[in-house]
Write a protein that holds these residues in place. Structure first.
Motif, PDB file in Angstrom:
ATOM      1  N   ARG A 258       5.282 -24.363  28.289  1.00 12.60           N
ATOM      2  CA  ARG A 258       5.690 -23.019  27.876  1.00 12.60           C
ATOM      3  C   ARG A 258       6.848 -23.122  26.894  1.00 12.60           C
ATOM      4  O   ARG A 258       7.646 -24.060  26.965  1.00 12.60           O
TER       5      ARG A 258
ATOM      6  N   TYR B   8       9.856 -20.430  25.071  1.00 10.09           N
ATOM      7  CA  TYR B   8      10.424 -19.074  25.051  1.00 10.09           C
ATOM      8  C   TYR B   8      11.590 -19.000  24.075  1.00 10.09           C
ATOM      9  O   TYR B   8      12.332 -19.971  23.886  1.00 10.09           O
TER      10      TYR B   8
ATOM     11  N   ASP C 298      14.003 -12.898  23.991  1.00  9.56           N
ATOM     12  CA  ASP C 298      13.202 -12.751  25.204  1.00  9.56           C
ATOM     13  C   ASP C 298      13.920 -13.415  26.383  1.00  9.56           C
ATOM     14  O   ASP C 298      13.433 -14.383  26.970  1.00  9.56           O
TER      15      ASP C 298
ATOM     16  N   GLU D 218      12.047 -14.199  29.619  1.00 11.27           N
ATOM     17  CA  GLU D 218      10.957 -15.174  29.557  1.00 11.27           C
ATOM     18  C   GLU D 218       9.605 -14.550  29.889  1.00 11.27           C
ATOM     19  O   GLU D 218       8.831 -15.054  30.710  1.00 11.27           O
TER      20      GLU D 218
ATOM     21  N   HIS E 297       7.336 -13.744  27.266  1.00 12.91           N
ATOM     22  CA  HIS E 297       6.370 -14.002  26.200  1.00 12.91           C
ATOM     23  C   HIS E 297       6.355 -15.492  25.838  1.00 12.91           C
ATOM     24  O   HIS E 297       7.265 -16.005  25.190  1.00 12.91           O
ATOM     25  N   ASP E 298       5.309 -16.155  26.263  1.00 13.69           N
ATOM     26  CA  ASP E 298       5.146 -17.578  25.990  1.00 13.69           C
ATOM     27  C   ASP E 298       4.705 -17.748  24.539  1.00 13.69           C
ATOM     28  O   ASP E 298       3.652 -17.236  24.129  1.00 13.69           O
TER      29      ASP E 298
END
Length: 579
Positions: free
Chosen positions: A499, A501, A506, A509, A511-512
């Motif tokens: 992942r 970020y 963001d 966390e 929105h990958d």
């Protein structure tokens, strides 16, 4: 705070544990004059002499306090910490410490802990409260790791009144966990000299006394008795508050904001009230000795708050909102917590969002007080950031995790964070505001989560995977022929979850970015390669193998109580080194 096995510690991460107790990172905070101390002419002359000496240092650590569990960050009006808020307001604020606990002990090596460095710099060093960095041998205990005096607990938590704790590996083995040791009272064989009569007296004198009050009273006594003409003071007060069990005083419950109706959250909030009162008494004691203006005062958490879930569901009431995750995770909610620092020469009324790792405290304090560490450190000197001589952090990146047991890693560079593997050893995977109504539990609401649309099914799957990883790793521990270097490279980790970020845009966390655009894949690959290089530099793992080492049945001594304690308690066990 507890690690399930406490069997591995990387030398690459030694300083995570050595800068406080604790273990990842910490932003900070501070102020030169929280309140003006009114003094007469003779006092002014005395203060002038004091200010020519090295400043005193007081480090206060809260246990399992979440990002949203202190008044000045709290957005729900369910936490009241007016004194901490005032201190933070006149200091430099920030966030991000994380510390690990250990039952067996930090490896003995040429590397030093913070109290050892301060002691060599001429400080008198004291620890009151939790140690949680090992007691399997006397050499691992606080007195042998740089503290002149220790009054507190070996382990991670205990009953607030009886001071009884049980080891997770042997829950049937419960023992008294409160100790008082002096560095000048060591036997020729290197053991702390203590008699049965002294231990029985300690048990009787503290039985049913609230731990926060015991720790605060002892710390206040140390401040009042300290010879400021002889040496400067380094005092660490490591509270258990607000760690479970949620045992709150009636007076503190009455001071919880009226809008808190959930009983679990109310008890948690009361533990923060108690902590706030303790800090107030510490600062008042410093002022009474005219030490306050010449004291660097640091307050920090050790890791994110423990969000209520299926494990100890009635004993966890923290919240890290708006950050994702809980204690036990490498989500921001697990590794980013409030902290502040104030003191002579430190920029007042300031906030910092710069990276400040907990390993930075040792070189930073050394820089602030003029002490020179003798070894190479992973941390960097951030004294320029605190004093305002520079506007940026001395670090641009930090490794949050490299753990072959859970096969997880995390790394922050600038505002980007990469996570490799499962970020949640326990399945606290969402964003959790505080519990509001009586009867609410977060593990029931997994069905309604936004990030985890599969609810309980996802939770069950995470639990199963977590248990499988632990079981597999335990099997490797039991296999004495297993070569741990086989899993020191992140190439051996589980790569099904990578992942990325953008923490600036963001912070929760949600929105990958890893699969969104090619440029992010390139960034993630570069960060991954850096983690790979770091993993190759790790020395051999330090671990303990064999049932003789893991068996804690010899880790306590039984004392007969005559006359018995209230409730006809005529005997009690007390933890002690056993190897």
């Amino acid at each position: 705070m507890n690690m399930r096995y406490c069997t591995i510690i990387f030398s690459r991460l030694f300083n995570i544990l050595k800068q406080v107790k604790q273990s990842h990172d910490s932003y900070t905070e501070s102020r030169n004059d929280f309140e003006d101390i009114k003094v007469n002419k003779s006092q002014k002359s005395h203060l002038k002499q004091i200010h020519q000496k090295k400043p005193h240092v007081v480090l206060v650590i809260a246990d399992d306090m979440g990002y949203n569990d202190i008044g000045y960050y709290n957005k729900f009006g369910d936490i009241s910490t007016p004194h901490l808020d005032k201190l933070a307001r006149y200091g430099m604020q920030g966030a991000r410490p994380i510390v690990y606990g250990a039952k067996f002990g930090l490896p003995l090596s040429e590397e030093q802990l913070l109290p050892q460095v301060m002691k060599e710099g001429g400080y008198s060093t004291y620890l009151v409260g939790k140690w949680h960095l090992g007691y399997s041998k006397w050499d691992y205990t606080p007195i042998k790791r740089g503290f002149d005096y220790f009054y507190g607990m070996y382990g991670g938590f205990a009953d607030y009144y009886t001071h009884i704790s049980a080891e997770p590996e042997s829950p049937d083995n419960a023992a008294f966990d409160l100790h008082e040791h002096f560095a000048d009272n060591i036997t020729s064989t290197g053991e702390v000299r203590e008699t049965d009569d002294q231990n029985v007296e300690l048990i009787r004198d503290t039985w049913q006394d609230y731990s926060e009050k015991l720790f605060t009273d002892k710390a206040v006594q140390i401040i009042r008795d300290h010879d400021i003409e002889k040496s400067s003071l380094f005092l660490t007060v490591s509270y258990m508050n607000p760690h479970s069990p949620l045992q709150a005083l009636k007076d503190d419950l009455r001071r919880v904001p009226d809008n808190v109706t959930n009983s679990i959250r109310k008890k948690f909030s009361a533990l923060m009230v108690s902590l706030d009162t303790g800090v107030q008494q510490l600062t008042e004691a410093l002022k009474s000795r005219n030490m306050y203006d010449n004291t660097i005062f640091i307050f920090t958490g050790d890791n994110g708050g423990a969000v209520q879930g299926p494990i100890n569901s009635n004993s966890l009431g923290g919240t890290n909102w708006p950050l994702r995750g809980s204690k036990w995770t490498i989500w921001e909610g697990g590794v980013k917590v409030p902290a502040f620092v104030r003191g002579p020469g430190i920029t007042p009324n300031a906030k910092s969002q710069d990276l400040f790792h907990i390993t930075d405290w040792l070189p930073t304090l050394a820089g602030l007080v003029g002490v020179t560490p003798k070894m190479k450190l992973d941390g960097v000197d951030q004294s320029g950031l605190l004093k305002g001589t520079t506007n940026t952090s001395a670090r641009q990146d930090l490794v949050l995790e490299l753990d072959p047991a859970y096969q997880q890693a995390a790394y922050i560079k600038d505002n980007y964070k990469i996570i490799l593997g499962d970020p949640s050893p326990k399945p606290y995977d969402d964003i959790y505001p505080p519990l509001t109504k009586e009867g609410d539990t977060w593990y029931k609401s997994f069905e309604n989560t936004t990030i985890n649309p599969y609810g309980r099914d996802m939770y069950a799957e995470f639990s199963k995977l977590c248990d499988e990883k632990i079981e597999t790793y335990q099997q490797k521990l039991d296999d004495t022929s297993f070569n741990f270097k086989n899993i020191q490279s992140i190439a051996e980790f589980d790569h099904t979850n990578i992942r990325l970020y953008d923490l600036e845009n963001d912070p929760s966390e949600k929105h990958d970015l890893f699969t969104s655009q090619e440029r992010y894949k390139t960034l993630a690959r570069d960060m991954y390669d850096y983690l790979g290089e770091q993993s190759k530099q790790m020395s051999d793992l330090i671990f303990f193998v064999g049932e003789d080492n893991r068996d804690v049945t010899n880790a306590y001594k039984r004392y007969t109580l005559d006359p018995p304690l209230p409730g006809d308690i005529d005997h009690i066990n007390k933890w002690r080194p056993w190897l």
